[in-house]
Write a protein that holds these residues in place. Structure first.
Motif, PDB file in Angstrom:
ATOM      1  N   ASP A 147       6.237  47.545 -15.412  1.00  0.00           N
ATOM      2  CA  ASP A 147       5.412  46.348 -15.240  1.00  0.00           C
ATOM      3  C   ASP A 147       5.117  45.759 -16.617  1.00  0.00           C
ATOM      4  OD1 ASP A 147       3.269  44.546 -14.800  1.00  0.00           O
ATOM      5  OD2 ASP A 147       2.695  45.621 -12.985  1.00  0.00           O
ATOM      6  N   ALA A 148       5.607  44.540 -16.859  1.00  0.00           N
ATOM      7  CA  ALA A 148       5.466  43.906 -18.179  1.00  0.00           C
ATOM      8  C   ALA A 148       4.283  42.962 -18.253  1.00  0.00           C
ATOM      9  CB  ALA A 148       6.759  43.164 -18.531  1.00  0.00           C
ATOM     10  N   ARG A 149       3.426  42.990 -17.220  1.00  0.00           N
ATOM     11  CA  ARG A 149       2.280  42.083 -17.230  1.00  0.00           C
ATOM     12  C   ARG A 149       1.158  42.655 -18.107  1.00  0.00           C
ATOM     13  NH1 ARG A 149       0.588  41.808 -11.287  1.00  0.00           N
ATOM     14  NH2 ARG A 149       0.988  44.037 -11.505  1.00  0.00           N
ATOM     15  N   PRO A 150       0.121  41.862 -18.381  1.00  0.00           N
ATOM     16  CA  PRO A 150      -1.022  42.403 -19.117  1.00  0.00           C
ATOM     17  C   PRO A 150      -1.652  43.566 -18.354  1.00  0.00           C
ATOM     18  CG  PRO A 150      -1.123  40.006 -19.055  1.00  0.00           C
ATOM     19  CD  PRO A 150      -0.009  40.417 -18.122  1.00  0.00           C
ATOM     20  N   ARG A 151      -2.321  44.436 -19.092  1.00  0.00           N
ATOM     21  CA  ARG A 151      -2.876  45.643 -18.490  1.00  0.00           C
ATOM     22  C   ARG A 151      -3.832  45.337 -17.339  1.00  0.00           C
ATOM     23  NH1 ARG A 151      -3.648  51.015 -19.499  1.00  0.00           N
ATOM     24  NH2 ARG A 151      -2.571  50.980 -21.487  1.00  0.00           N
ATOM     25  N   LYS A 152      -4.618  44.290 -17.468  1.00  0.00           N
ATOM     26  CA  LYS A 152      -5.616  44.014 -16.412  1.00  0.00           C
ATOM     27  C   LYS A 152      -4.921  43.673 -15.091  1.00  0.00           C
ATOM     28  CE  LYS A 152      -6.408  39.148 -17.727  1.00  0.00           C
ATOM     29  NZ  LYS A 152      -5.513  38.565 -16.717  1.00  0.00           N
ATOM     30  N   CYS A 155       2.770  33.381 -21.082  1.00  0.00           N
ATOM     31  CA  CYS A 155       2.591  34.793 -21.419  1.00  0.00           C
ATOM     32  C   CYS A 155       1.107  35.111 -21.416  1.00  0.00           C
ATOM     33  CB  CYS A 155       3.184  35.044 -22.808  1.00  0.00           C
ATOM     34  SG  CYS A 155       2.854  36.659 -23.521  1.00  0.00           S
ATOM     35  N   GLY A 156       0.759  36.323 -20.971  1.00  0.00           N
ATOM     36  CA  GLY A 156      -0.633  36.742 -21.015  1.00  0.00           C
ATOM     37  C   GLY A 156      -1.154  36.861 -22.431  1.00  0.00           C
ATOM     38  N   CYS A 157      -0.234  36.865 -23.399  1.00  0.00           N
ATOM     39  CA  CYS A 157      -0.616  36.980 -24.803  1.00  0.00           C
ATOM     40  C   CYS A 157      -1.070  35.654 -25.382  1.00  0.00           C
ATOM     41  CB  CYS A 157       0.563  37.502 -25.604  1.00  0.00           C
ATOM     42  SG  CYS A 157       2.030  36.451 -25.437  1.00  0.00           S
ATOM     43  N   THR A 158      -0.922  34.584 -24.629  1.00  0.00           N
ATOM     44  CA  THR A 158      -1.245  33.252 -25.142  1.00  0.00           C
ATOM     45  C   THR A 158      -2.346  32.631 -24.293  1.00  0.00           C
ATOM     46  OG1 THR A 158       1.064  33.003 -25.788  1.00  0.00           O
ATOM     47  CG2 THR A 158      -0.265  31.013 -25.778  1.00  0.00           C
ATOM     48  N   THR A 159      -3.361  32.114 -24.969  1.00  0.00           N
ATOM     49  CA  THR A 159      -4.410  31.396 -24.269  1.00  0.00           C
ATOM     50  C   THR A 159      -4.388  29.943 -24.725  1.00  0.00           C
ATOM     51  OG1 THR A 159      -6.031  31.950 -25.968  1.00  0.00           O
ATOM     52  CG2 THR A 159      -5.900  33.419 -24.068  1.00  0.00           C
ATOM     53  N   THR A 188      -3.564  29.707 -28.631  1.00  0.00           N
ATOM     54  CA  THR A 188      -3.690  30.890 -29.483  1.00  0.00           C
ATOM     55  C   THR A 188      -2.785  31.987 -28.956  1.00  0.00           C
ATOM     56  OG1 THR A 188      -5.991  30.333 -29.994  1.00  0.00           O
ATOM     57  CG2 THR A 188      -5.289  32.593 -30.448  1.00  0.00           C
ATOM     58  N   PHE A 189      -1.922  32.458 -29.813  1.00  0.00           N
ATOM     59  CA  PHE A 189      -0.959  33.499 -29.457  1.00  0.00           C
ATOM     60  C   PHE A 189      -1.335  34.777 -30.208  1.00  0.00           C
ATOM     61  CE2 PHE A 189       3.508  34.990 -30.904  1.00  0.00           C
ATOM     62  CZ  PHE A 189       3.511  36.023 -29.985  1.00  0.00           C
ATOM     63  N   THR A 210       8.739  32.506 -28.743  1.00  0.00           N
ATOM     64  CA  THR A 210       8.533  31.158 -28.208  1.00  0.00           C
ATOM     65  C   THR A 210       7.566  31.242 -27.036  1.00  0.00           C
ATOM     66  OG1 THR A 210      10.749  30.474 -28.872  1.00  0.00           O
ATOM     67  CG2 THR A 210       9.658  29.150 -27.188  1.00  0.00           C
ATOM     68  N   LYS A 211       6.470  30.544 -27.150  1.00  0.00           N
ATOM     69  CA  LYS A 211       5.466  30.544 -26.081  1.00  0.00           C
ATOM     70  C   LYS A 211       5.249  29.107 -25.601  1.00  0.00           C
ATOM     71  CE  LYS A 211       5.239  34.848 -26.776  1.00  0.00           C
ATOM     72  NZ  LYS A 211       6.052  35.682 -25.890  1.00  0.00           N
ATOM     73  N   HIS A 212       5.259  28.946 -24.283  1.00  0.00           N
ATOM     74  CA  HIS A 212       5.102  27.615 -23.701  1.00  0.00           C
ATOM     75  C   HIS A 212       3.714  27.460 -23.087  1.00  0.00           C
ATOM     76  CE1 HIS A 212       9.302  26.755 -24.315  1.00  0.00           C
ATOM     77  NE2 HIS A 212       9.651  27.851 -23.660  1.00  0.00           N
ATOM     78  N   ILE A 213       3.187  26.265 -23.225  1.00  0.00           N
ATOM     79  CA  ILE A 213       1.900  25.918 -22.612  1.00  0.00           C
ATOM     80  C   ILE A 213       2.151  24.686 -21.746  1.00  0.00           C
ATOM     81  CG2 ILE A 213      -0.483  25.213 -23.045  1.00  0.00           C
ATOM     82  CD1 ILE A 213       1.373  26.691 -25.932  1.00  0.00           C
TER      83      ILE A 213
END
Lengths: 151, 279
Positions: A57-62, B65-69, B120-121, B131-134
């Motif tokens: 699972d590559a999603r965020p931990r939450k 991506c969950g890494c980008t807000t 914010t990445f 590469t992150k898309h918004i």
């Protein structure tokens, strides 16, 4: 004059007009056909038919903590170095327990949906770092899995 | 005579509708940045204006991506935090949670109003080209138009100090239990020298050797080969191999490799079951 055939024809043809306009203009219209899969992509049905699969699972931990495919392990690039050793251990454990050498262990990685790129990044990085070829991306991700389960 | 007049009227009415409707204009929809070693995140404020005659509603902002807000800020908030936030920013500390608090959407922007989408990445353990898309979803407030999506792109290069290929040395049940090697290359522009390698267990031995290259006969400093030799071959083994360098700022996690050995079928299988949770 028999008007029935004309009325039937009208009933068949008239709905096509707004449907065609909607399909043409709707911003979230679905694709006309499922695009051909890349060589490292797999559909849910196909992955479920494989005898030996390690789900990642590559999603965020939450999101993983909230719900995931049964038996799936977390591996994302947020915590790559922390998570990778446990994945390697599980992978090697499966190899050690395997009785049939002819059936390869396949690793299938998923994230949220088609618009999610995290699983693609994890597939590429895991292939690069391990040199293992049997690593696949689940087409449609967690969303496709849930839709398959709800059928 | 009536048909051309009718056609002209339709064209004029359509053009009028298009011109009267609002739009969202981003002068810059793509931004490239190069992170410095030690940076943990990068952010960029994508400015936008509503040049149309009608109000625009930003309904939703989604990231790839969950890494980008991404948060939407109007002119008012821009004035209050002008001094705190530059257009581009790469930093070594993650932004406080309050700075990334999601702006309530939908937000309405009147004709001539402007704002920003601040993306914010957070790097996590990512390296290389990212590469992150918004995706900014918006529509005209009067409900006449359809939904629109403007895609913003953040391209960030996160420098990798070392390129290690592969990072996993794996002996499958069918592999001969002989030494394997991996190549280690110091990336261009990185000032670091490898000084050694150690294994977390005695199940493997490790040997680091510089590779000679044209113009650099000793090979010292740019390319290395790491030779890993299994010592124990009759039971599953796992080792973490750590490289040491002359640069203490490099996180230890980026200097690790993994060795795993699964013995041949039938060899030591009882030990394999017993060591199911063995480190």
């Amino acid at each position: 004059m028999n008007r029935l055939p004309v009325q039937v024809l009208m009933l068949v043809v008239l709905p096509v007009v707004p449907a065609a306009v909607t399909a043409w203009l709707h911003p979230r219209a679905p694709a006309w056909a499922v695009p051909p899969l890349a060589s490292d992509e797999v559909m849910v049905e196909q992955a479920l038919a494989w005898p030996r699969v390690l789900w990642l699972d590559a999603r965020p931990r939450k999101d993983y903590d909230a719900a995931c495919i049964a038996g799936a392990m977390l591996l994302n690039e947020d915590q790559w170095h922390e998570l990778l050793p446990d994945v390697l251990d599980a992978w090697m454990q499966r190899e050690a327990e395997a009785s049939d050498e002819e059936v390869p262990l396949r690793i299938v990685i998923y994230c949220d949906s088609l618009s999610c790129a995290s699983s693609r990044d994890v597939v590429q990085r895991l292939r690069s770092e391990t040199g293992w070829d049997e690593i696949y991306l689940l087409y449609g991700g967690w969303q496709a899995w849930q839709e398959h389960q709800s059928r | 005579m009536k048909k051309p007049l009718l056609a002209c009227a339709v064209v004029i009415w359509t053009c009028g509708q298009v011109l009267a409707s609002g739009s969202l204009s981003f002068p810059d929809v793509s931004r490239g940045m190069v992170a410095e070693p030690g940076d943990v995140q990068a952010s960029h404020a994508f400015a936008f204006t509503n040049p149309g005659d009608g109000p625009i509603i930003i309904t939703e902002v989604k990231t790839s991506c969950g890494c980008t807000t991404a948060v939407v800020k109007g002119e008012a908030s821009q004035a209050t935090d002008e001094g705190q936030e530059r257009g581009d920013e790469a930093s070594g500390a993650e932004a406080p949670a309050t700075a990334a608090a999601p702006q309530p959407l939908p937000m309405t922007f009147g004709p001539g109003e402007s704002g920003r989408v601040v993306a914010t990445f957070v790097f996590g353990d990512r390296v290389g080209e990212q590469t992150k898309h918004i995706r900014v979803h918006w529509r005209e407030a009067d409900g006449t138009g359809s939904d629109h999506v403007t895609t913003l792109t953040l391209n960030v290069t996160i420098p990798e100090v070392l390129r290690i290929t592969p990072r996993l040395l794996y002996w499958s049940p069918t592999d001969a239990k002989e030494a394997k090697t991996t190549d280690i290359t110091i990336e261009e522009g990185q000032s670091v020298r490898l000084t050694g390698a150690t294994s977390s267990t005695a199940d493997v031995t490790v040997e680091l050797q510089p590779i000679a290259a044209p113009g650099n006969p000793s090979g010292e400093g740019r390319r290395y080969t790491l030779k890993v030799t299994p010592v124990v071959t009759d039971r599953p083994t796992r080792s973490v191999i750590t490289l040491t360098t002359d640069n203490p700022k490099i996180p230890a996690a980026r200097l690790t490799l993994h060795a795993r050995l699964v013995p041949a079928r039938g060899a030591g299988m009882s030990e394999a079951k017993a060591s199911k949770q063995a480190p």
